[in-house]
Design a protein around this motif. Sequence first.
Motif, PDB file in Angstrom:
ATOM      1  N   ILE A 110       0.853  -1.191   0.000  1.00 55.68           N
ATOM      2  CA  ILE A 110       0.000   0.000   0.000  1.00 55.68           C
ATOM      3  C   ILE A 110       0.885   1.235   0.000  1.00 55.68           C
ATOM      4  O   ILE A 110       1.872   1.304   0.732  1.00 55.68           O
ATOM      5  CB  ILE A 110      -0.888  -0.004   1.257  1.00 55.68           C
ATOM      6  CG1 ILE A 110      -1.790  -1.232   1.195  1.00 55.68           C
ATOM      7  CG2 ILE A 110      -1.733   1.256   1.354  1.00 55.68           C
ATOM      8  CD1 ILE A 110      -2.064  -1.812   2.518  1.00 55.68           C
TER       9      ILE A 110
ATOM     10  N   ALA B 180       0.744   5.552   0.132  1.00 54.93           N
ATOM     11  CA  ALA B 180       0.044   6.841   0.216  1.00 54.93           C
ATOM     12  C   ALA B 180       0.992   7.892  -0.373  1.00 54.93           C
ATOM     13  O   ALA B 180       0.950   8.198  -1.556  1.00 54.93           O
ATOM     14  CB  ALA B 180      -0.351   7.146   1.637  1.00 54.93           C
TER      15      ALA B 180
ATOM     16  N   SER C   4       8.074   5.816   2.653  1.00 55.23           N
ATOM     17  CA  SER C   4       8.633   4.772   3.521  1.00 55.23           C
ATOM     18  C   SER C   4      10.117   4.624   3.220  1.00 55.23           C
ATOM     19  O   SER C   4      10.503   4.353   2.083  1.00 55.23           O
ATOM     20  CB  SER C   4       7.924   3.446   3.250  1.00 55.23           C
ATOM     21  OG  SER C   4       8.744   2.373   3.688  1.00 55.23           O
TER      22      SER C   4
ATOM     23  N   VAL D 122      -6.305   2.201   5.416  1.00 46.25           N
ATOM     24  CA  VAL D 122      -7.053   3.378   5.849  1.00 46.25           C
ATOM     25  C   VAL D 122      -7.410   4.175   4.598  1.00 46.25           C
ATOM     26  O   VAL D 122      -6.539   4.460   3.770  1.00 46.25           O
ATOM     27  CB  VAL D 122      -6.212   4.209   6.845  1.00 46.25           C
ATOM     28  CG1 VAL D 122      -6.812   5.581   7.059  1.00 46.25           C
ATOM     29  CG2 VAL D 122      -6.079   3.458   8.152  1.00 46.25           C
TER      30      VAL D 122
ATOM     31  N   GLY E 146       3.035  11.485   3.000  1.00 46.15           N
ATOM     32  CA  GLY E 146       1.601  11.206   2.976  1.00 46.15           C
ATOM     33  C   GLY E 146       0.974  11.400   4.352  1.00 46.15           C
ATOM     34  O   GLY E 146       1.533  10.993   5.364  1.00 46.15           O
TER      35      GLY E 146
ATOM     36  N   TYR F   8      11.576   4.589  16.743  1.00 47.20           N
ATOM     37  CA  TYR F   8      10.321   5.199  16.259  1.00 47.20           C
ATOM     38  C   TYR F   8      10.004   4.619  14.889  1.00 47.20           C
ATOM     39  O   TYR F   8      10.822   4.705  13.971  1.00 47.20           O
ATOM     40  CB  TYR F   8      10.522   6.723  16.182  1.00 47.20           C
ATOM     41  CG  TYR F   8       9.398   7.495  15.538  1.00 47.20           C
ATOM     42  CD1 TYR F   8       8.058   7.206  15.831  1.00 47.20           C
ATOM     43  CD2 TYR F   8       9.651   8.520  14.640  1.00 47.20           C
ATOM     44  CE1 TYR F   8       7.027   7.920  15.245  1.00 47.20           C
ATOM     45  CE2 TYR F   8       8.631   9.255  14.058  1.00 47.20           C
ATOM     46  CZ  TYR F   8       7.313   8.946  14.361  1.00 47.20           C
ATOM     47  OH  TYR F   8       6.296   9.646  13.781  1.00 47.20           O
TER      48      TYR F   8
ATOM     49  N   GLY G 275       4.375   7.496  -0.379  1.00 48.25           N
ATOM     50  CA  GLY G 275       5.555   6.801  -0.925  1.00 48.25           C
ATOM     51  C   GLY G 275       6.865   7.123  -0.224  1.00 48.25           C
ATOM     52  O   GLY G 275       7.933   6.894  -0.772  1.00 48.25           O
TER      53      GLY G 275
ATOM     54  N   SER H 182       6.390   0.571   0.519  1.00 54.84           N
ATOM     55  CA  SER H 182       5.253   0.894  -0.336  1.00 54.84           C
ATOM     56  C   SER H 182       5.481   0.510  -1.797  1.00 54.84           C
ATOM     57  O   SER H 182       4.883   1.081  -2.695  1.00 54.84           O
ATOM     58  CB  SER H 182       4.882   2.374  -0.195  1.00 54.84           C
ATOM     59  OG  SER H 182       6.022   3.191  -0.193  1.00 54.84           O
TER      60      SER H 182
ATOM     61  N   VAL I 281       5.571  13.106  14.255  1.00 54.25           N
ATOM     62  CA  VAL I 281       6.310  14.045  15.109  1.00 54.25           C
ATOM     63  C   VAL I 281       6.731  15.227  14.237  1.00 54.25           C
ATOM     64  O   VAL I 281       7.528  15.052  13.311  1.00 54.25           O
ATOM     65  CB  VAL I 281       7.577  13.375  15.687  1.00 54.25           C
ATOM     66  CG1 VAL I 281       8.412  14.388  16.467  1.00 54.25           C
ATOM     67  CG2 VAL I 281       7.200  12.204  16.589  1.00 54.25           C
TER      68      VAL I 281
HETATM   69  C1  LIG Z   1      11.887  13.375   3.751  1.00 57.04           C
HETATM   70  C2  LIG Z   1      11.160  12.728   4.882  1.00 57.04           C
HETATM   71  C3  LIG Z   1      10.763  13.496   5.969  1.00 57.04           C
HETATM   72  C4  LIG Z   1      10.061  12.933   7.020  1.00 57.04           C
HETATM   73  N1  LIG Z   1       9.713  13.696   8.094  1.00 57.04           N
HETATM   74  C5  LIG Z   1       9.000  13.147   9.106  1.00 57.04           C
HETATM   75  C6  LIG Z   1       8.626  13.911  10.237  1.00 57.04           C
HETATM   76  O1  LIG Z   1       8.944  15.087  10.342  1.00 57.04           O
HETATM   77  N2  LIG Z   1       7.922  13.314  11.215  1.00 57.04           N
HETATM   78  C7  LIG Z   1       7.546  11.997  11.157  1.00 57.04           C
HETATM   79  O2  LIG Z   1       6.881  11.529  12.079  1.00 57.04           O
HETATM   80  N3  LIG Z   1       7.900  11.239  10.086  1.00 57.04           N
HETATM   81  C8  LIG Z   1       8.620  11.780   9.084  1.00 57.04           C
HETATM   82  N4  LIG Z   1       9.018  11.006   8.041  1.00 57.04           N
HETATM   83  C9  LIG Z   1       8.694   9.585   8.056  1.00 57.04           C
HETATM   84  C10 LIG Z   1       7.327   9.351   7.454  1.00 57.04           C
HETATM   85  O3  LIG Z   1       6.336   9.793   8.336  1.00 57.04           O
HETATM   86  C11 LIG Z   1       7.129   7.847   7.215  1.00 57.04           C
HETATM   87  O4  LIG Z   1       8.089   7.378   6.321  1.00 57.04           O
HETATM   88  C12 LIG Z   1       5.718   7.602   6.682  1.00 57.04           C
HETATM   89  O5  LIG Z   1       5.444   6.223   6.789  1.00 57.04           O
HETATM   90  C13 LIG Z   1       5.590   8.044   5.237  1.00 57.04           C
HETATM   91  O6  LIG Z   1       4.255   8.059   4.854  1.00 57.04           O
HETATM   92  P1  LIG Z   1       3.884   8.034   3.300  1.00 57.04           P
HETATM   93  O7  LIG Z   1       2.421   7.928   3.218  1.00 57.04           O
HETATM   94  O8  LIG Z   1       4.565   9.136   2.598  1.00 57.04           O
HETATM   95  O9  LIG Z   1       4.635   6.715   2.870  1.00 57.04           O
HETATM   96  P2  LIG Z   1       4.247   5.346   2.175  1.00 57.04           P
HETATM   97  O10 LIG Z   1       5.564   4.813   1.753  1.00 57.04           O
HETATM   98  O11 LIG Z   1       3.200   5.511   1.165  1.00 57.04           O
HETATM   99  O12 LIG Z   1       3.675   4.496   3.378  1.00 57.04           O
HETATM  100  C14 LIG Z   1       4.435   4.219   4.532  1.00 57.04           C
HETATM  101  C15 LIG Z   1       3.920   2.945   5.215  1.00 57.04           C
HETATM  102  O13 LIG Z   1       2.547   3.131   5.571  1.00 57.04           O
HETATM  103  C16 LIG Z   1       1.720   2.205   4.875  1.00 57.04           C
HETATM  104  N5  LIG Z   1       0.541   2.937   4.436  1.00 57.04           N
HETATM  105  C17 LIG Z   1       0.510   4.098   3.741  1.00 57.04           C
HETATM  106  N6  LIG Z   1      -0.766   4.488   3.571  1.00 57.04           N
HETATM  107  C18 LIG Z   1      -1.534   3.582   4.166  1.00 57.04           C
HETATM  108  C19 LIG Z   1      -2.936   3.454   4.325  1.00 57.04           C
HETATM  109  N7  LIG Z   1      -3.763   4.365   3.845  1.00 57.04           N
HETATM  110  N8  LIG Z   1      -3.425   2.391   4.996  1.00 57.04           N
HETATM  111  C20 LIG Z   1      -2.575   1.465   5.506  1.00 57.04           C
HETATM  112  N9  LIG Z   1      -1.239   1.524   5.387  1.00 57.04           N
HETATM  113  C21 LIG Z   1      -0.727   2.577   4.713  1.00 57.04           C
HETATM  114  C22 LIG Z   1       2.562   1.709   3.715  1.00 57.04           C
HETATM  115  O14 LIG Z   1       2.174   0.436   3.296  1.00 57.04           O
HETATM  116  C23 LIG Z   1       3.956   1.719   4.320  1.00 57.04           C
HETATM  117  O15 LIG Z   1       4.151   0.574   5.110  1.00 57.04           O
HETATM  118  C24 LIG Z   1       9.742  11.550   6.973  1.00 57.04           C
HETATM  119  C25 LIG Z   1      10.141  10.781   5.893  1.00 57.04           C
HETATM  120  C26 LIG Z   1      10.852  11.343   4.854  1.00 57.04           C
HETATM  121  C27 LIG Z   1      11.303  10.494   3.712  1.00 57.04           C
END
Ligand SMILES: Cc1cc2nc3c(=O)[nH]c(=O)nc-3n(C[C@H](O)[C@H](O)[C@H](O)COP(=O)(O)OP(=O)(O)OC[C@H]3O[C@@H](n4cnc5c(N)ncnc54)[C@H](O)[C@@H]3O)c2cc1C
Length: 459
Positions: free
Chosen positions: A72, A74, A78, A200, A139, A413, A76, A83, A149
């Motif tokens: 999954i 959102a 991770s 979600v 996402g 974390y 991207g 993802s 955070v």
């Molecule tokens: C440049 C950068 C800055 C960041 N800054 C912060 C920060 O300030 N604070 C913080 O807390 N984190 C931060 N992060 C970490 C970030 O919160 C996590 O990597 C988060 O999982 C990314 O979410 P995404 O939807 O973009 O990623 P994705 O890669 O799309 O998803 C991450 C994970 O969540 C799962 N997932 C996504 N959407 C869903 C859904 N709708 N239902 C079920 N599972 C789902 C995916 O399968 C995967 O396992 C940062 C990461 C990066 C790369």
Amino acid sequence: MVLERAARHPSGLGPGFRGRVIMPDAHDYDRARRVHNAAVDRHPALIVRPTSADDVALVVAHAQERGLPLVIRAGGHSMAGHSTGDGALLLDLSAMRDVEIDAAERTACADAGVLAGEYTAASHALGLVTPFGDTGSVGVAGITLGGGVGWLVRKHGMTIDSLLAVEIVTADGRRRIASAVEDPDLFWAVRGAGANFGVVTRLQFRLHPLHNVLAGDILLPATRDVLRSLVPVLLAAPDELTAMPTIMLAPEDPAIAEQHRGRPVAYVSVAWSGPAEAGERALAPLRALGAPISDTVTWQPYPALFAPVDRDEEPTWAISSRALFLDALDDAMIDVIERRLTEPGAPGAIVQLRVLGGAMARVPGDATAYGWRDRPALLWLITPDKDPARAAANEAWTAAFRADLPADGAATYVNFMGAEDTDSVRRAYPAAAYARLRELKRRFDPSNVFRANHNISPA
Ligand SMILES: Cc1cc2nc3c(=O)[nH]c(=O)nc-3n(C[C@H](O)[C@H](O)[C@H](O)COP(=O)(O)OP(=O)(O)OC[C@H]3O[C@@H](n4cnc5c(N)ncnc54)[C@H](O)[C@@H]3O)c2cc1C
């Protein structure tokens, strides 16, 4: 006719599916399979972009019927590459982008494909915000499901502390609402370990009034006194001040005095979200730590902290990542950081601290699956590199750097973890929370359909 078309469609998804299917021969397959961590280069069997929770339920059922691994995405971002996956069915939520704001009630609903920057731009237009992280292209769904955070963590808590409810499709294909009153166990689990429990599709948040912040970077020399003082000084600040000090080698930038270039410095990024007259006063103890090399702090609209992105064109980085909670930077920790950052051939790593406390720490530790409320600070070790060819070497170096830090077995974390083992996932939760998560995993996902994540195996 519709049925015939569906039967012929190579995805095999039924006619009820309204979204888009991208097969490996599609013109935009390569762009569609791209994730933020450029070290992760995988080829899903097919990519589907649902447009509704009903579509999502069809995809979840389809993956199980066909025995396809389900991943999954959102935003991207991770860092562990969860993802995407070779041969997987990639459920890409990026077509679900609605944000609905109820300014009178101070609540907002966001589809799971919305990015933090998009949500913030929409809500801030009405003078309201929800706390996310520090980056607009992350996402909303991904950050929330791991905790969240960011710039307002001390004033309003984590993202999950503003989460009111989610709509989620579980492994049995049911669409459920999880909140404090409906499926409260599931709601507890979603707030910190959400990726393990379903897809979600929509999230409802509380909004908080906020227009401008006093924000920017105070660049300090990374002397031992400065580094040792950062956590205590920032913990003692009012809750309206959140800071993210980053220790790294100063770039070869003419704006930085020559003697600091290529040497460790502390970029203390700050955001003051309190009254105008008190902001400079709150920053004074930080500025007094050492003569600032530069200082860009200024009043700005809060969304300026979440630079807008074009989600298709955002540059990607090969990223290695590790995290651990700590009480403060002590001499032993500082020794390792200095040695590692300056050793010959070191990649351009950065060591960021998130100083916590405040509203985040006032939530009881067992209120959400995220349980490290009592930890004063979080250290995030990141090695970003434009060149994916160096990813394997950087990963080994980053793991060795983490192993050198005198913090064996420290809690971690989930949102900042790299591609790590089950033991590390266990350290992302207090023991009681981890045991409860395993029980709930057995209840909601006994076959571990949702396993492309920092996985919790069913009890
Ligand atoms: C440049 C950068 C800055 C960041 N800054 C912060 C920060 O300030 N604070 C913080 O807390 N984190 C931060 N992060 C970490 C970030 O919160 C996590 O990597 C988060 O999982 C990314 O979410 P995404 O939807 O973009 O990623 P994705 O890669 O799309 O998803 C991450 C994970 O969540 C799962 N997932 C996504 N959407 C869903 C859904 N709708 N239902 C079920 N599972 C789902 C995916 O399968 C995967 O396992 C940062 C990461 C990066 C790369």
